[in-house]
Design a protein around this motif. Structure first.
Motif, PDB file in Angstrom:
ATOM      1  N   VAL A 111       0.819  -1.211   0.000  1.00  0.00           N
ATOM      2  CA  VAL A 111       0.000   0.000   0.000  1.00  0.00           C
ATOM      3  C   VAL A 111       0.856   1.266   0.000  1.00  0.00           C
ATOM      4  O   VAL A 111       0.360   2.352   0.299  1.00  0.00           O
ATOM      5  N   ALA A 112       2.132   1.161  -0.325  1.00  0.00           N
ATOM      6  CA  ALA A 112       3.016   2.320  -0.328  1.00  0.00           C
ATOM      7  C   ALA A 112       4.197   2.046  -1.240  1.00  0.00           C
ATOM      8  O   ALA A 112       4.341   0.956  -1.794  1.00  0.00           O
ATOM      9  N   ARG A 113       5.021   3.044  -1.389  1.00  0.00           N
ATOM     10  CA  ARG A 113       6.305   2.858  -2.076  1.00  0.00           C
ATOM     11  C   ARG A 113       7.361   2.657  -1.001  1.00  0.00           C
ATOM     12  O   ARG A 113       7.518   3.493  -0.106  1.00  0.00           O
ATOM     13  N   LEU A 114       8.074   1.557  -1.104  1.00  0.00           N
ATOM     14  CA  LEU A 114       9.002   1.144  -0.051  1.00  0.00           C
ATOM     15  C   LEU A 114      10.397   0.969  -0.629  1.00  0.00           C
ATOM     16  O   LEU A 114      10.563   0.400  -1.710  1.00  0.00           O
ATOM     17  N   ASP A 115      11.364   1.467   0.114  1.00  0.00           N
ATOM     18  CA  ASP A 115      12.771   1.353  -0.279  1.00  0.00           C
ATOM     19  C   ASP A 115      13.548   0.817   0.917  1.00  0.00           C
ATOM     20  O   ASP A 115      13.531   1.424   1.993  1.00  0.00           O
ATOM     21  N   ILE A 116      14.208  -0.344   0.735  1.00  0.00           N
ATOM     22  CA  ILE A 116      15.023  -0.928   1.809  1.00  0.00           C
ATOM     23  C   ILE A 116      16.476  -0.926   1.382  1.00  0.00           C
ATOM     24  O   ILE A 116      16.816  -1.412   0.290  1.00  0.00           O
ATOM     25  N   LEU A 117      17.311  -0.379   2.238  1.00  0.00           N
ATOM     26  CA  LEU A 117      18.758  -0.400   2.024  1.00  0.00           C
ATOM     27  C   LEU A 117      19.381  -1.047   3.246  1.00  0.00           C
ATOM     28  O   LEU A 117      19.184  -0.569   4.365  1.00  0.00           O
ATOM     29  N   SER A 118      20.112  -2.147   3.052  1.00  0.00           N
ATOM     30  CA  SER A 118      20.618  -2.889   4.215  1.00  0.00           C
ATOM     31  C   SER A 118      21.982  -3.481   3.928  1.00  0.00           C
ATOM     32  O   SER A 118      22.266  -3.930   2.803  1.00  0.00           O
ATOM     33  N   GLN A 125      29.163  -5.842   0.943  1.00  0.00           N
ATOM     34  CA  GLN A 125      28.319  -5.063   0.044  1.00  0.00           C
ATOM     35  C   GLN A 125      26.913  -4.935   0.633  1.00  0.00           C
ATOM     36  O   GLN A 125      26.342  -5.893   1.143  1.00  0.00           O
ATOM     37  N   ALA A 126      26.361  -3.733   0.562  1.00  0.00           N
ATOM     38  CA  ALA A 126      24.964  -3.519   0.934  1.00  0.00           C
ATOM     39  C   ALA A 126      24.082  -3.809  -0.276  1.00  0.00           C
ATOM     40  O   ALA A 126      24.555  -3.912  -1.410  1.00  0.00           O
ATOM     41  N   ALA A 127      22.797  -3.956  -0.023  1.00  0.00           N
ATOM     42  CA  ALA A 127      21.833  -4.209  -1.097  1.00  0.00           C
ATOM     43  C   ALA A 127      20.654  -3.270  -0.939  1.00  0.00           C
ATOM     44  O   ALA A 127      20.291  -2.875   0.178  1.00  0.00           O
ATOM     45  N   ARG A 128      20.020  -2.948  -2.089  1.00  0.00           N
ATOM     46  CA  ARG A 128      18.876  -2.033  -2.079  1.00  0.00           C
ATOM     47  C   ARG A 128      17.741  -2.656  -2.863  1.00  0.00           C
ATOM     48  O   ARG A 128      17.943  -3.221  -3.948  1.00  0.00           O
ATOM     49  N   LEU A 129      16.527  -2.533  -2.292  1.00  0.00           N
ATOM     50  CA  LEU A 129      15.337  -3.080  -2.940  1.00  0.00           C
ATOM     51  C   LEU A 129      14.240  -2.022  -2.899  1.00  0.00           C
ATOM     52  O   LEU A 129      13.913  -1.513  -1.827  1.00  0.00           O
ATOM     53  N   GLN A 130      13.693  -1.710  -4.070  1.00  0.00           N
ATOM     54  CA  GLN A 130      12.582  -0.757  -4.162  1.00  0.00           C
ATOM     55  C   GLN A 130      11.328  -1.498  -4.604  1.00  0.00           C
ATOM     56  O   GLN A 130      11.370  -2.309  -5.540  1.00  0.00           O
TER      57      GLN A 130
END
Length: 588
Positions: A111-118, A125-130
């Motif tokens: 129900v929203a736009r979500l961005d995870i950076l972890s 290395q970090a990873a990002r998921l939109q």
């Protein structure tokens, strides 16, 4: 009419299923913040920063320094019922983490736009998921220090009907602040920061000692609360209760400053609510609410937190054990509490102990009374007559075990008792104090079935309205230790009464009670005893001698819950020498 063909059963699309789940988990920005904070805390974060715009409607971002999420697990974190916190059915019976259902992130993402950076600990290395509306749009490598950042924008962009039910930005901001305060009170070792745009709103540094924890509580509920609260720690039968309990005289019209945590989880539970209200029953107006920050800790297998997706409700395996422990513990603290004192960890007796002297850090050595003060004097001070002689205050060095309330100096406007103790001066409301003394005596008399029978009944002339009131309340009067019978069309006979009543005339007191339809008529026998005590207590404009005042102080010291009358008003106000020096600007 022909029957319609039955609808075929089919599996819901994942996005639709997540949006349905979001109806239970994602109510508003504050509910999202609660879920994200729980994830950060479960990840072992020691610093959490929350950034909002538009009260969380436009942006809600949570950054932490926890263990992070492995790059390969990041897409899985957005699937329903995917979690790192449970592995077997046995784990479900002893949940030790704040989150466990694996529903929050996919519900939010739907129900929203979500961005995870972890970035996970040990990874280079970090990873990002939109994700937008439950659909992944970007999955890439990125740069970040260890920990996780979750960024939520355009909440309910794809379900505009839900957005219409949200409040204005300031109201949503206030809800977010309350969620963060709850988390700050439950996790003292974690630092919390809240920003609305560039402006910092809340800042709680990590609290690692008792002073830091008290400062955090003061930062949430105010320094005034700390001045009117007592910290305590009590445990029994595997249950441990601790926290800050507000004095009954420091109360509010609403119950919005009450924080209760079960194993660091903020909860609402009828068992807890009833136990707290019962503990305050004798010392608080019914329409007022106490303030407190309380922590109940018990083995995870003794409490079921898997009751509702919002995880704000719990179910205790032995609700009666928990209720009785809470009630006895809080009742004990209320009976003994004084602002600024600490009640340390001690086992509770399996049965309620006999009332102990309230608020007494020093042993009592109360004065006896002088004879020949009249009938009223005889009744008022009868329990104190075995004590040593004293009619005036003595020097502190001559009385090393001076009573806490000291010795009377004077009566002010035939309403208040002025006394001097080792710390300074004490003001006592003579009616409120005597009311509490009589009430506790009558309750004890009822509990021990210690009722005085009259050889000759005392007769009361009553009006038709009073007779009707008696007939309505006869059973309650009997439960309160009053044996009364009808002696004629307009008279009643009193055959027995509680020993502690100490009234000028039982008949007059009962007649006054029956003439009014007070709260006691709609309550129980405790309400009735409180009303009797109020009517039987020494009144304003009653002149007392020094001996009478000192006897009243001694009895008050030996009375539980002595700090408040039966209506929640204070009975005693203390002013230290330091307070008096400040009034007169001494030392400046």
């Amino acid at each position: 009419m022909t029957a319609e063909a039955p609808a075929r059963i089919h599996r819901l699309a994942a996005t639709l299923a997540n949006q349905i789940a979001a109806g239970e988990v994602v109510e508003r920005p504050a509910s999202i913040l609660k879920e994200l904070l729980e994830n950060s805390l479960d990840a072992g974060a020691r610093r959490i920063t929350v950034r909002l715009e538009g009260g969380g409607l436009d942006l809600l971002q949570v950054e932490d320094d926890g263990v992070g999420i492995l790059p390969d697990d990041l897409p899985l974190a957005l699937e329903r019922h995917a979690t790192s916190k449970l592995h077997s059915v046995q784990d479900l019976h002893a949940i030790a983490t704040l989150g466990f259902r694996g529903e929050a992130l996919p519900a939010i993402a739907s129900v929203a736009r979500l961005d995870i950076l972890s970035k996970a600990l040990g990874c280079n290395q970090a990873a990002r998921l939109q994700v937008a509306g439950g659909v992944a749009v970007i999955n890439e490598a990125a740069a970040r220090g260890p920990g996780t950042t979750v960024r939520i924008t355009e909440l309910f962009f794809n379900v505009p009907a839900r957005r219409k039910f949200l409040r204005a930005a300031p109201a949503e901001l206030a809800r977010n602040q309350k969620v963060l305060r709850q988390a700050a009170l439950a996790h003292f070792s974690v630092a919390f920061h809240l920003y609305q745009g560039p402006r910092g709103l809340l800042q709680f540094p990590a609290a690692t000692d008792a002073q830091g924890r008290a400062e955090r509580v003061g930062g949430v509920l105010g320094e005034e609360f700390l001045r009117h609260a007592v910290y305590f720690e009590l445990e029994d039968q595997g249950l441990r209760l601790s926290g800050w309990l507000g004095l009954p005289t420091y109360n509010r019209a609403r119950g919005d400053e009450q924080y209760f945590f079960v194993n660091q989880r903020p909860v609402r539970d009828p068992v807890i609510t009833h136990a707290v209200r019962a503990a305050y029953a004798d010392v608080l107006y019914k329409e007022r609410h106490p303030l407190f920050v309380l922590y109940l800790n018990l083995a995870p297998e003794l409490v079921d937190v898997n009751v509702h997706p919002a995880k704000a409700e719990v179910r205790f395996r032995d609700a009666r054990l928990v209720h009785d422990f809470l009630f006895r513990s809080l009742q004990r603290v209320i009976a003994e509490q004084r602002p600024g004192t600490v009640i340390s960890t001690t086992p509770l007796p399996s049965q309620p102990a006999p009332p102990t002297p309230a608020n007494l850090p020093l042993p009592l050595r109360a004065p006896a009374v002088e004879e020949g003060q009249g009938d009223y004097w005889e009744r008022l001070v009868a329990p104190a007559k075995t004590l040593g002689p004293m009619t005036a205050p003595v020097a502190d060095d001559a009385m090393p075990d001076q009573p806490v309330l000291g010795y009377a100096l004077a009566q002010i406007h035939e309403r208040f008792i002025l006394a001097q103790n080792a710390a300074g001066i004490v003001l006592v409301d003579q009616h409120a104090a005597h009311e509490r003394i009589l009430y506790e005596k009558m309750k004890k008399s009822i509990q021990q079935n210690d009722i005085q029978q009259f050889i000759v009944p005392e007769y009361i002339h009553v009006s038709p309205a009073q007779m009707a009131q008696f007939e309505h309340a006869e059973i309650m009067l009997r439960k309160a230790g009053l044996e009364i019978s009808v002696a004629g069309p307009s008279s009643l006979a009193v055959h027995a009464a509680p020993l502690g009543m100490n009234s000028e005339s039982y008949g007059q007191t009962i007649a006054r009670l029956l003439a009014e339809e007070g709260a006691w008529a709609r309550g129980d026998e405790d309400e009735l005893l409180a009303s009797l005590a109020c009517r039987a207590a020494v009144k304003v404009n009653r002149k007392l001698s020094l001996g009478e005042m000192n006897a009243l102080l001694r009895q008050l010291e030996a009375t539980p819950r002595a700090g408040q009358c039966n209506h929640g008003r204070p009975t005693v106000i203390e002013l230290s020498l330091g307070d008096l020096d400040r009034f007169f600007l001494r030392g400046r």
